[in-house]
Design an enzyme around this catalytic site. Structure first.
Site, PDB file in Angstrom:
ATOM      1  N   ARG A   1       2.741  12.871  -0.137  1.00 31.16           N
ATOM      2  CA  ARG A   1       2.601  12.256  -1.454  1.00 31.16           C
ATOM      3  C   ARG A   1       1.503  12.957  -2.203  1.00 31.16           C
ATOM      4  NH1 ARG A   1       1.882   5.999  -2.607  1.00 31.16           N
ATOM      5  NH2 ARG A   1      -0.183   6.336  -1.776  1.00 31.16           N
TER       6      ARG A   1
ATOM      7  N   ASP B   1      -3.311   8.790   8.369  1.00 27.35           N
ATOM      8  CA  ASP B   1      -4.724   8.957   8.719  1.00 27.35           C
ATOM      9  C   ASP B   1      -5.125   8.031   9.858  1.00 27.35           C
ATOM     10  OD1 ASP B   1      -5.123  10.939   6.883  1.00 27.35           O
ATOM     11  OD2 ASP B   1      -6.033   9.650   5.366  1.00 27.35           O
TER      12      ASP B   1
ATOM     13  N   ASP C   1      -4.051   4.086   4.968  1.00 29.85           N
ATOM     14  CA  ASP C   1      -3.200   5.273   5.052  1.00 29.85           C
ATOM     15  C   ASP C   1      -2.680   5.403   6.493  1.00 29.85           C
ATOM     16  OD1 ASP C   1      -3.036   8.319   3.474  1.00 29.85           O
ATOM     17  OD2 ASP C   1      -2.491   8.117   5.584  1.00 29.85           O
TER      18      ASP C   1
ATOM     19  N   THR D   1      -0.001  12.427  -8.706  1.00 35.62           N
ATOM     20  CA  THR D   1       1.252  12.030  -9.358  1.00 35.62           C
ATOM     21  C   THR D   1       2.030  10.993  -8.549  1.00 35.62           C
ATOM     22  OG1 THR D   1       2.528  13.724  -8.220  1.00 35.62           O
ATOM     23  CG2 THR D   1       1.492  14.371 -10.306  1.00 35.62           C
TER      24      THR D   1
HETATM   25  C1  PRP Z   1       2.735   8.115   3.439  1.00 37.35           C
HETATM   26  C2  PRP Z   1       3.780   7.322   4.204  1.00 37.35           C
HETATM   27  C3  PRP Z   1       5.025   7.562   3.402  1.00 37.35           C
HETATM   28  C4  PRP Z   1       4.490   7.622   1.989  1.00 37.35           C
HETATM   29  C5  PRP Z   1       4.765   6.313   1.315  1.00 37.35           C
HETATM   30  O1  PRP Z   1       2.834   9.454   3.751  1.00 37.35           O
HETATM   31  O2  PRP Z   1       3.907   7.712   5.552  1.00 37.35           O
HETATM   32  O3  PRP Z   1       5.707   8.741   3.736  1.00 37.35           O
HETATM   33  O4  PRP Z   1       3.077   7.837   2.086  1.00 37.35           O
HETATM   34  O5  PRP Z   1       4.396   6.346  -0.015  1.00 37.35           O
HETATM   35  P1  PRP Z   1       5.452   6.320  -1.212  1.00 37.35           P
HETATM   36  O6  PRP Z   1       6.429   5.242  -0.880  1.00 37.35           O
HETATM   37  O7  PRP Z   1       4.606   6.005  -2.391  1.00 37.35           O
HETATM   38  O8  PRP Z   1       6.096   7.663  -1.308  1.00 37.35           O
HETATM   39  P2  PRP Z   1       1.818  10.558   3.195  1.00 37.35           P
HETATM   40  O9  PRP Z   1       2.383  11.197   1.983  1.00 37.35           O
HETATM   41  O10 PRP Z   1       0.452   9.978   3.088  1.00 37.35           O
HETATM   42  O11 PRP Z   1       1.907  11.665   4.329  1.00 37.35           O
HETATM   43  P3  PRP Z   1       1.480  11.609   5.881  1.00 37.35           P
HETATM   44  O12 PRP Z   1       2.489  10.753   6.585  1.00 37.35           O
HETATM   45  O13 PRP Z   1       1.569  13.034   6.276  1.00 37.35           O
HETATM   46  O14 PRP Z   1       0.088  11.057   5.984  1.00 37.35           O
HETATM   47  N1  URA Z   2       1.061   5.522   2.214  1.00 37.37           N
HETATM   48  C1  URA Z   2       0.265   4.934   3.152  1.00 37.37           C
HETATM   49  O1  URA Z   2       0.067   5.491   4.242  1.00 37.37           O
HETATM   50  N2  URA Z   2      -0.260   3.736   2.847  1.00 37.37           N
HETATM   51  C2  URA Z   2      -0.041   3.112   1.702  1.00 37.37           C
HETATM   52  O2  URA Z   2      -0.560   1.996   1.497  1.00 37.37           O
HETATM   53  C3  URA Z   2       0.770   3.741   0.738  1.00 37.37           C
HETATM   54  C4  URA Z   2       1.321   4.952   1.033  1.00 37.37           C
END
Ligand code: PRP
Ligand code: URA
Length: 208
Positions: A103, A202, A199, A107
């Site tokens: 994400r 993380d 997150d 944006t």
């Molecule tokens: C997080 C989560 C989803 C996304 C959700 O991933 O695991 O994939 O955000 O958010 P959205 O519904 O607003 O798109 P992130 O992009 O943080 O990547 P990661 O899993 O590598 O930490």
């Molecule tokens: N992605 C995450 O990991 N947590 C949130 O709350 C939203 C998006």
């Protein structure tokens, strides 16, 4: 199609521990794996069965067995892998697709960086896994891509969803049922689910 909230007491109890900011990375990962077993049980509840002839030590019988081609788990990287591992414990013969998306923090759009999937998606049930459905940009993009590559029979499993994400997802992909352990209150101004758990990637991997 709609949304199923899996409110099994074990799921809800484990989710509460995961949400707490005091919970360690090791515990968070273990709990996500445990919950994934219970979510997998729900999302596969109506898989079709056929029978085959086997011999028990006592006699021959017509015994139930899963019908159709092996299903596919599609993990939205990175955090999807926290659900994938447990699901593969329950369905070890499943095929696996990886959809690399992050994400953009400004944006909130999903940016693709990796995609690898079995070539014959059209003949298989594809269960997409990602713990968080926030704006739904990532989930919608993952499913757009899987459909583009031929998938027609999909389900989406997450741990937490925001009402805004559920609305967007069900509008974009009304044919894809959603399974979640909770629909939380809302998204905050940064696109995080509240009360949420922070997150997911993380917390799983100890990055920040
Ligand atoms: C997080 C989560 C989803 C996304 C959700 O991933 O695991 O994939 O955000 O958010 P959205 O519904 O607003 O798109 P992130 O992009 O943080 O990547 P990661 O899993 O590598 O930490
Ligand atoms: N992605 C995450 O990991 N947590 C949130 O709350 C939203 C998006």
């Amino acid at each position: 199609m709609g949304v199923t909230v899996v409110n099994h007491p074990l799921v809800q109890h484990k989710l509460t521990i995961m949400r707490s900011k005091e919970t360690s990375t090791a515990s968070f990962r273990r709990l996500l794996r445990e919950i994934s077993l219970l979510l997998c049980y729900e999302v596969t509840r109506d898989l079709e069965l056929t029978t085959k002839t086997i011999e028990t030590p006592m006699q021959e019988m017509e015994a139930p067995t899963l019908e159709g081609k092996k299903l596919v788990f599609a993990s939205v990287l990175r955090a999807g892998n926290g659900l994938l591992d447990g699901m593969l414990d329950l369905v070890p013969a499943a095929r696996v697709a990886h959809v690399g998306l992050y994400r953009d923090h400004d944006t909130l759009q999903a940016v693709e960086y990796f995609f690898k999937a079995p070539s014959d998606l059209e003949n298989r049930l594809v269960i997409v896994v990602d713990p968080m459905l926030a704006t739904a940009n990532s989930a919608v993009a993952a499913i757009d891509k899987l459909k583009e590559r031929g998938a027609t029979n999909l389900r989406f499993v997450c741990l937490l969803a925001a009402p805004e994400g559920v609305e967007r997802f069900t509008k974009a992909h009304p044919d894809v049922p959603v399974f979640t352990a909770s629909i939380d209150e809302k998204l905050n101004e940064k696109g995080y689910i509240v009360p949420g758990l922070g997150d997911a990637g993380d917390r799983m991997y100890g990055t920040k």
